[in-house]
Design an enzyme around this catalytic site. Structure first.
Site, PDB file in Angstrom:
ATOM      1  N   CYS A 168       0.587  -5.138  -4.476  1.00  0.00           N
ATOM      2  CA  CYS A 168       1.009  -6.346  -5.185  1.00  0.00           C
ATOM      3  C   CYS A 168       2.229  -6.150  -6.081  1.00  0.00           C
ATOM      4  O   CYS A 168       3.152  -6.964  -6.025  1.00  0.00           O
ATOM      5  CB  CYS A 168      -0.155  -6.979  -5.942  1.00  0.00           C
ATOM      6  SG  CYS A 168      -1.620  -5.986  -6.074  1.00  0.00           S
TER       7      CYS A 168
ATOM      8  N   ARG B  96      -5.007   6.748  -2.639  1.00  0.00           N
ATOM      9  CA  ARG B  96      -5.838   6.792  -3.835  1.00  0.00           C
ATOM     10  C   ARG B  96      -6.559   8.131  -3.862  1.00  0.00           C
ATOM     11  O   ARG B  96      -7.162   8.529  -2.872  1.00  0.00           O
ATOM     12  CB  ARG B  96      -6.862   5.649  -3.814  1.00  0.00           C
ATOM     13  CG  ARG B  96      -6.175   4.297  -3.817  1.00  0.00           C
ATOM     14  CD  ARG B  96      -7.162   3.161  -3.755  1.00  0.00           C
ATOM     15  NE  ARG B  96      -6.423   1.890  -3.736  1.00  0.00           N
ATOM     16  CZ  ARG B  96      -6.981   0.689  -3.721  1.00  0.00           C
ATOM     17  NH1 ARG B  96      -8.295   0.585  -3.713  1.00  0.00           N
ATOM     18  NH2 ARG B  96      -6.243  -0.384  -3.703  1.00  0.00           N
TER      19      ARG B  96
ATOM     20  N   GLN C 149      -4.250  -1.317   4.607  1.00  0.00           N
ATOM     21  CA  GLN C 149      -4.808  -2.656   4.459  1.00  0.00           C
ATOM     22  C   GLN C 149      -3.969  -3.678   5.189  1.00  0.00           C
ATOM     23  O   GLN C 149      -2.749  -3.580   5.208  1.00  0.00           O
ATOM     24  CB  GLN C 149      -4.859  -3.024   2.976  1.00  0.00           C
ATOM     25  CG  GLN C 149      -6.264  -3.014   2.451  1.00  0.00           C
ATOM     26  CD  GLN C 149      -6.353  -3.519   1.039  1.00  0.00           C
ATOM     27  OE1 GLN C 149      -5.439  -4.159   0.529  1.00  0.00           O
ATOM     28  NE2 GLN C 149      -7.459  -3.211   0.392  1.00  0.00           N
TER      29      GLN C 149
ATOM     30  N   ASP D 141      -2.836  -6.454   4.272  1.00  0.00           N
ATOM     31  CA  ASP D 141      -2.722  -7.042   2.953  1.00  0.00           C
ATOM     32  C   ASP D 141      -1.764  -8.226   2.987  1.00  0.00           C
ATOM     33  O   ASP D 141      -0.855  -8.260   3.803  1.00  0.00           O
ATOM     34  CB  ASP D 141      -2.136  -5.969   2.027  1.00  0.00           C
ATOM     35  CG  ASP D 141      -2.570  -6.156   0.587  1.00  0.00           C
ATOM     36  OD1 ASP D 141      -3.297  -7.114   0.313  1.00  0.00           O
ATOM     37  OD2 ASP D 141      -2.165  -5.333  -0.240  1.00  0.00           O
TER      38      ASP D 141
ATOM     39  N   HIS E 212       0.103 -11.303   0.146  1.00  0.00           N
ATOM     40  CA  HIS E 212       0.226 -11.928  -1.166  1.00  0.00           C
ATOM     41  C   HIS E 212       1.010 -13.208  -1.005  1.00  0.00           C
ATOM     42  O   HIS E 212       2.089 -13.198  -0.432  1.00  0.00           O
ATOM     43  CB  HIS E 212       0.939 -10.989  -2.146  1.00  0.00           C
ATOM     44  CG  HIS E 212       0.217  -9.705  -2.324  1.00  0.00           C
ATOM     45  ND1 HIS E 212       0.425  -8.614  -1.509  1.00  0.00           N
ATOM     46  CD2 HIS E 212      -0.775  -9.352  -3.188  1.00  0.00           C
ATOM     47  CE1 HIS E 212      -0.381  -7.643  -1.872  1.00  0.00           C
ATOM     48  NE2 HIS E 212      -1.130  -8.053  -2.882  1.00  0.00           N
TER      49      HIS E 212
ATOM     50  N   LYS F  73     -12.517 -14.773  -7.409  1.00  0.00           N
ATOM     51  CA  LYS F  73     -12.286 -14.240  -6.068  1.00  0.00           C
ATOM     52  C   LYS F  73     -13.382 -14.651  -5.102  1.00  0.00           C
ATOM     53  O   LYS F  73     -14.465 -15.100  -5.513  1.00  0.00           O
ATOM     54  CB  LYS F  73     -12.141 -12.722  -6.116  1.00  0.00           C
ATOM     55  CG  LYS F  73     -13.295 -12.022  -6.768  1.00  0.00           C
ATOM     56  CD  LYS F  73     -13.042 -10.515  -6.884  1.00  0.00           C
ATOM     57  CE  LYS F  73     -14.275  -9.861  -7.478  1.00  0.00           C
ATOM     58  NZ  LYS F  73     -14.400  -8.456  -7.237  1.00  0.00           N
TER      59      LYS F  73
ATOM     60  N   HIS G  93      -4.078 -12.871  -3.433  1.00  0.00           N
ATOM     61  CA  HIS G  93      -4.199 -11.627  -2.664  1.00  0.00           C
ATOM     62  C   HIS G  93      -5.223 -11.864  -1.582  1.00  0.00           C
ATOM     63  O   HIS G  93      -6.240 -12.491  -1.844  1.00  0.00           O
ATOM     64  CB  HIS G  93      -4.770 -10.474  -3.493  1.00  0.00           C
ATOM     65  CG  HIS G  93      -4.098 -10.227  -4.795  1.00  0.00           C
ATOM     66  ND1 HIS G  93      -3.360  -9.107  -5.027  1.00  0.00           N
ATOM     67  CD2 HIS G  93      -4.081 -10.926  -5.952  1.00  0.00           C
ATOM     68  CE1 HIS G  93      -2.914  -9.120  -6.275  1.00  0.00           C
ATOM     69  NE2 HIS G  93      -3.338 -10.213  -6.861  1.00  0.00           N
TER      70      HIS G  93
END
Length: 615
Positions: free
Chosen positions: A301, A330, A348, A350, A352, A433, A479
């Site tokens: 993000c 991570r 991911q 992912d 946004h 969320k 997200h």
RNA sequence: GCCGACAUAGCUCAGUGGCUAGAGCGGCUGUUUUGUAAACAGCGGGUCGUGGGUUCGAAUCCCUCUGUCGGCUCCA
């Protein structure tokens, strides 16, 4: 976490078994110091401290036998109450320091430190009652334990159980505290249900993605590369890519555009976003030529926010929808790593979206519709938690904004006919969320997809657009991930399918087997391979010098959907009867195909992503 | 990170103080030319996870480290 949703009688049975087990342990080890023993999903546990002696699975038969004795005795469970101070004396007298500590906390604060599991074991009359004067005990036979209940009537009314494992557990879950041994058991109302549960575990073991990953040659973990850093073989990479390709197609269909960011960044980005200090799992890049400090990206993000921020935006440009399938890093603690489900490099799907507040509804609707499409195609049922704020003030942003957003989310969830429930207090501090769970073939639930509204990062990065009235306005960020971590999703999906992938994801869709190795057979096979590739099919060829039977067996073991034997008959133009993997339900009587018809049918099947078969 | 268990050939595993560490599968070679779940024969393949110690002698016993597994904890 204790499951308060299970039926009361089952809950009482499991709770009673925890006492019976503790009692049995106390018979066998009279000096045992008892911790807590709550009900958990599928069973119960009890934390015990045997003063240095280690329990192992070898001790289970003994403990179980002792438990059976207590069960046979049919001792009634009696409830007693006593004043807290008397209870503390009792704990001291019987040498139970852990119980004493719990009681002291109870007396002082009216509760123990906020852990549900502690609450279960305490005689707390009402939660949040700051003045506890009396606590309850339950007694069966010679065993008495501090406990809120409820319990079965007697020790012989507890269903069927089995001790499963023993593991270390810190007293009250805190690392600095002494480590106790946690004895786990599973329990059900009837032996049949217990059997079913144990069978399910057995089946899960067979399907373990780490085992199948090895057997089906999907991924490897190399000590030299490092733990938590799986490498994907050609076959495994097909799985990843097919799933990702579908996810990206779905996202494009609702207006997302691909962006790209490098895998490392100056740490300033994360200082500005506010993540840096709070993110101990980050990987710092320790030595670089420049004075700048870098880190590997643990999320996307903040990066894409810079793309949004790179030029002035008008209300007409909104929403800006960015997607990227990318790997982040991570530094998970070593004990956390597990096959593909918990890794250090995770990819991911992912995205946004930077949206005006009046666009939140449409964005949510679009995303939920593609999430549904994805999991419908994957043949996995969905259930949804709407994670909303509660009354606390840990949440960031205007409460009215939250209220609106939550109302919007619920409206969309309803319209999309999702099976949802609202979880108050589960929202992230930065926004409400939607947590989406999928169920696998063994009935286990996994969280994969997530949609999160974010009011914080636009603020941190001072993102804005020019609205119709000429004013600068702050967008919200949405997200989302559909598959979540591809690695983790694969672990779920491999176990869901037991490695029997539908044709569109199967690493090898068709296995061609030669009857013999004569020149014209080999030539024929090569022609068919070329034709298949022309249709975009993934074919494997086995023209080894082995019996047809053995080659069939090899194809079966590698779980290829279709196997075709080619020999004299096929060369001379005969129709073929493909061998179809057993889980693929054939709608009508197996048809005969010319090779070309067969290949075209399979190619269409792959293209339309059907989960069974169209043959 | 913590507690416990485990680490032998590519895979699954046997070998628990005493000769040169074994099997099945897979691999390679040869014979066979095969029609829907295992043809036959031969050959390779291991510094017994790493480093140290005990012992006349260690895959085997002890310690260290690494990794794996089951939990704990963590997952903003």
């Amino acid at each position: 976490m204790s499951d308060q949703n299970q039926p009361d009688n089952l809950y009482a049975m499991r709770h009673s078994l925890a006492h019976i087990m503790a009692s049995a342990v106390q018979h066998l080890w009279p000096d045992v110091k008892l911790g807590v023993g709550p009900v958990v999903e599928n069973g119960f546990y009890y934390d015990v401290d045997l003063g240095g002696e280690q329990l192992s699975a070898d001790d289970f038969p003994r403990i179980e036998a002792e438990m059976q004795k207590i069960i046979k005795a049919g001792e009634p469970f009696e409830r007693l109450e006593m004043p807290v101070l008397d209870a503390i004396d009792w704990a001291r007298k019987y040498g139970q320091p852990y119980k004493e500590e719990l009681l002291n906390d109870l007396q002082r604060a009216g509760t123990t430190v906020a852990k549900d599991l502690d609450m279960d074991m305490l005689g707390v009359a009402a939660e949040g009652d700051s003045k506890v004067e009396a606590v309850s005990f339950y007694r069966n036979g010679d065993f008495t334990d501090l406990c809120r209940g409820p319990h079965a009537e007697a020790t012989n009314k507890v269903g069927a159980f089995k001790l499963m494992r023993v593991a270390g557990a810190y007293w009250r879950g805190k690392e600095g505290n002494p480590q106790m041994q946690r004895l786990y058991g599973v329990a059900f109302a009837t032996p049949k249900e217990l059997r079913q549960y144990l069978d399910m575990l057995e089946e899960a073991k067979k399907r373990d993605h780490r085992k199948l990953g090895q057997e089906l040659d999907l991924f490897v973990i190399s000590d030299l590369v490092g733990p938590g850093l799986p490498l994907f073989t050609p076959r495994g990479t097909v799985l990843r890519n097919e799933l990702v390709k579908f996810s990206e197609e779905l996202q494009r269909s609702i207006g997302y555009e691909e962006v790209w960011a490098p895998h490392m960044t100056r740490i300033e980005l994360y200082k500005k976003s506010g993540h840096y200090e709070k993110y101990p799992e980050r990987f710092d890049v320790s030595s670089t030529e420049s004075d700048d400090q870098f880190m590997l990206k643990p999320m996307n993000c903040p990066h894409v926010a810079q793309i949004f921020a790179s030029r002035p935006r008008s209300y007409r440009d909104m929403p800006q929808r960015y997607m990227e399938t990318t790997t982040m890093y991570r530094d998970e603690k070593s004990g956390e790593l597990h096959g593909l489900s918990r890794v250090r490099a995770l990819t991911q799907d992912d995205s946004h979206a930077f949206v005006r507040h009046d666009q939140i509804e449409d964005e949510m609707r679009g995303i939920l519709s593609i999430v549904k499409q994805m999991y419908l195609t994957l043949d996995m049922p969905l259930s949804v938690d709407l994670s909303f704020r509660d009354e606390q003030d840990k949440y960031f942003g205007d409460p009215r904004l939250w209220e609106e957003a939550q109302a919007t989310i619920e409206k969309v969830a309803k319209e999309e006919e999702l099976n949802y429930k609202i979880e108050l207090g589960e929202a992230a501090f930065y926004g409400p969320k939607i947590d989406i769970y999928v169920s696998d073939a063994l009935g286990r639930r996994w969280q994969c997809a997530t949609v999160q509204l974010d009011f914080v990062q636009p603020e941190r990065f001072e993102l804005e657009y020019t609205d119709q009235d000429g004013q600068m306005k702050r967008p919200a960020m949405v997200h989302k991930a559909i598959l979540g971590s591809i690695e983790r999703f694969l672990s779920v999906y491999i176990e869901h399918t037991a490695g029997k992938f539908p044709v569109w994801v199967a690493p090898e869709q068709i296995r061609l087997i030669s009857v013999n190795q004569e020149e014209k057979t080999v030539e024929f096979l090569n022609t068919i391979v070329a034709q298949s590739r022309g249709l975009g099919l993934r074919v494997g060829v086995d023209n080894s010098n082995e019996s047809v039977g053995k080659k069939i067996r090899a194809a079966e073991l590698s779980k290829v959907p279709y196997t075709v034997v080619l020999g004299e008959k096929e060369i001379s133009g005969a129709e073929l009867v493909p061998r179809i993997r057993k889980d693929l339900v054939v709608s009508e009587e197996a048809k005969r195909y010319t090779i070309q018809e067969f290949l075209k049918t399979v190619a269409n099947e792959a293209k339309s992503r059907v989960s069974k078969t169209s043959l």
